[in-house]
Each structure stands twice: as C-alpha cells, then as structure tokens.
Design an enzyme around this catalytic site. Structure first.
Site, PDB file in Angstrom:
ATOM      1  CG  HIS A 113      -1.851   1.080   1.362  1.00 48.82           C
ATOM      2  ND1 HIS A 113      -1.832   1.971   2.410  1.00 48.82           N
ATOM      3  CD2 HIS A 113      -2.875   1.459   0.565  1.00 48.82           C
ATOM      4  CE1 HIS A 113      -2.821   2.837   2.263  1.00 48.82           C
ATOM      5  NE2 HIS A 113      -3.467   2.561   1.149  1.00 48.82           N
ATOM      6  CG  HIS A 127      -3.091   9.349   0.410  1.00 47.87           C
ATOM      7  ND1 HIS A 127      -3.674  10.138   1.380  1.00 47.87           N
ATOM      8  CD2 HIS A 127      -3.943   8.318   0.213  1.00 47.87           C
ATOM      9  CE1 HIS A 127      -4.816   9.601   1.760  1.00 47.87           C
ATOM     10  NE2 HIS A 127      -5.007   8.493   1.070  1.00 47.87           N
TER      11      HIS A 127
HETATM   12  O1  G3P Z   1      -6.701   1.505  -2.578  1.00 45.47           O
HETATM   13  C1  G3P Z   1      -6.803   1.210  -1.226  1.00 45.47           C
HETATM   14  C2  G3P Z   1      -6.539   2.437  -0.387  1.00 45.47           C
HETATM   15  O2  G3P Z   1      -5.347   3.029  -0.832  1.00 45.47           O
HETATM   16  C3  G3P Z   1      -7.655   3.444  -0.443  1.00 45.47           C
HETATM   17  O3  G3P Z   1      -7.546   4.441   0.508  1.00 45.47           O
HETATM   18  O4  G3P Z   1      -6.953   6.646   1.348  1.00 45.47           O
HETATM   19  O5  G3P Z   1      -5.262   4.811   1.421  1.00 45.47           O
HETATM   20  O6  G3P Z   1      -5.873   5.854  -0.745  1.00 45.47           O
HETATM   21  P1  G3P Z   1      -6.336   5.488   0.632  1.00 45.47           P
HETATM   22 MG    MG Z   2      -4.737   4.633  -2.110  1.00 44.64          MG
END
Ligand code: G3P
Ligand code: MG
Length: 225
Positions: A6, A47
């Site tokens: 992630h 992000h």
């Molecule tokens: O794609 C999964 C996750 O990344 C979604 O939430 O806020 O971490 O981008 P965020």
């Molecule tokens: Mg994400």
C-alpha cells in the site's frame, strides 16, 4: 490471499516514493498500490490533497507548478515521483494498482498505461485502476474497457456490492473497518473479488481470510511473506 503493498512498502519507507516502491519489489510482492493526482499537466504519485503531511512544501498539490513539486522533500531525501518514474522503476515486475485520486486523471492515466505497455514491459494484465471517484472510474472504463477496475468504498453501502457491479468492476475494494461476511458474500455472488485496506496486523489478515477476502493492501508487506 494476495498481498498488495500500500503506497509501496510505506511502513518502511516514505509513502508513495521511489524508495517505498523499490523496497516493495525487493520484498517480492506481486502487486503495489499507489495514488495518482494531476498538477501542471503531470501525474504525481501522492496521497493527500495538501502537501504538508508528507513533504516540506505547502498548499494544495493540484495548484502547484511542476518545478515546485519536483524540488520538495517527500521524506528521507526522496522526491514526489511522477507516475512515469514509478512505472519505469517497476518495469512490469509486478501488478500496479493505480488509484485515481481525483478528477482529470482518467484520460492521462489511460494514455500512460498504453505507453508503458509499449515502452516498459507492462501488459494490460498488470493494471488495476481504482477510485473512490466513481464517475472518474467510469470515464476510465470508457477509455480502456479491457482493463480491470477496483471500485473503492470507505463505508458499507446499503446495497452492498451493487455499485461495484454497476461500474463493471473486477474488484470491490473496501475499508477493514466496515467489511463483513455479508458484503464479501454479496460481492462474490456478483463475480467480484474483495480487496481490503489497510491491514498491517497478521491476525487481522487471518480474520479476513476466514470471511473469504481475496487480498489485502498493507503498509508492511514484510510481515506477510
Ligand atoms: O486503494 C486502497 C486504499 O489506498 C484506499 O484508501 O486513502 O489509502 O488511498 P487510501
Ligand atoms: Mg490509495
């Protein structure tokens, strides 16, 4: 269960940087997730809407110039990478989940995925394009209908996985705080995979596996090898 790094291996290196991506590859993950936004005609892997949490800069990313964004420190001397820089680093060595963070990303991401297929060793099967911005995801589907889509939700929808099926998605990507066995079963009945974010504790992975969850997004891929 698939393990997806992630924002790269973001528990071990500054999130969404080349360092985090390289570390995820070193750890042998089969997939990496990253977030994409547009500013000054370029796609940036970042992000937050604002720059303060992850860089030494200020303001809203989408309102900045290329020159300004390129010189910011994104942690440990890393810079905010462009999507092309990350694609060049990965070079088809794992799947890439590209999360469209906002408007005006579908068209340039569609173009860049095509270019990466001809120049960097990717194939259409390497991509999963995801978003909370469902109209932008639908726009992407019209541009590249052959690619897999991940329909994101941060809540438990009244009609379970129906929205993801309506989008023609390949997966329903949901928050670990809301996922339950009913949602997983409904998604599977509709032919969708279920991917859950963000899971850093192996015991949570075991609970989700018992529900039938197909994959997790984790900041700590080193804990799941
Ligand atoms: O794609 C999964 C996750 O990344 C979604 O939430 O806020 O971490 O981008 P965020
Ligand atoms: Mg994400």
């Amino acid at each position: 269960m698939q393990i997806i790094a992630h924002r790269g291996a973001s528990g071990l290196a500054p999130e969404n940087t080349l360092k985090a991506m390289a570390l995820a590859i070193e750890l042998g993950v089969s997939a990496i997730e990253l977030d994409v936004q547009q500013a000054d005609g370029e796609l940036w892997v970042f992000h937050d809407r604002r720059l303060e949490r992850c860089t030494d800069g200020h303001g809203v990313l989408a309102q900045q110039s290329r020159a300004y964004l390129a010189r910011l420190d994104a942690g440990e001397g890393e810079h905010i990478p462009t999507l092309w820089q990350v694609m060049a680093l990965i070079g088809g060595r794992c799947e890439l989940h590209i999360e469209l963070k906002g408007a005006h990303t579908a068209k340039p991401v569609a173009a860049l995925t095509r270019r990466a297929e001809s120049e960097l060793g990717f194939t259409p099967a390497h991509w999963v394009i995801s978003s909370f911005h469902h109209p932008e995801l639908a726009r992407f589907a019209r541009l590249r209908p052959e690619l897999r889509l991940g329909a994101l939700t941060a809540n438990l929808p009244l009609q379970h996985a129906r929205f993801a099926e309506q989008l023609g998605a390949w997966s329903l990507n949901c928050d670990v705080d809301f996922v339950d066995a009913g949602l997983v079963a409904d998604a599977h009945r509709r032919g969708l995979r279920v991917l859950v974010y963000t899971v850093d504790e192996p015991s949570d992975r075991d609970t989700l596996a018992a529900m039938g969850v197909d994959g997790i997004f984790t900041n700590r891929p080193d804990r799941f090898s």
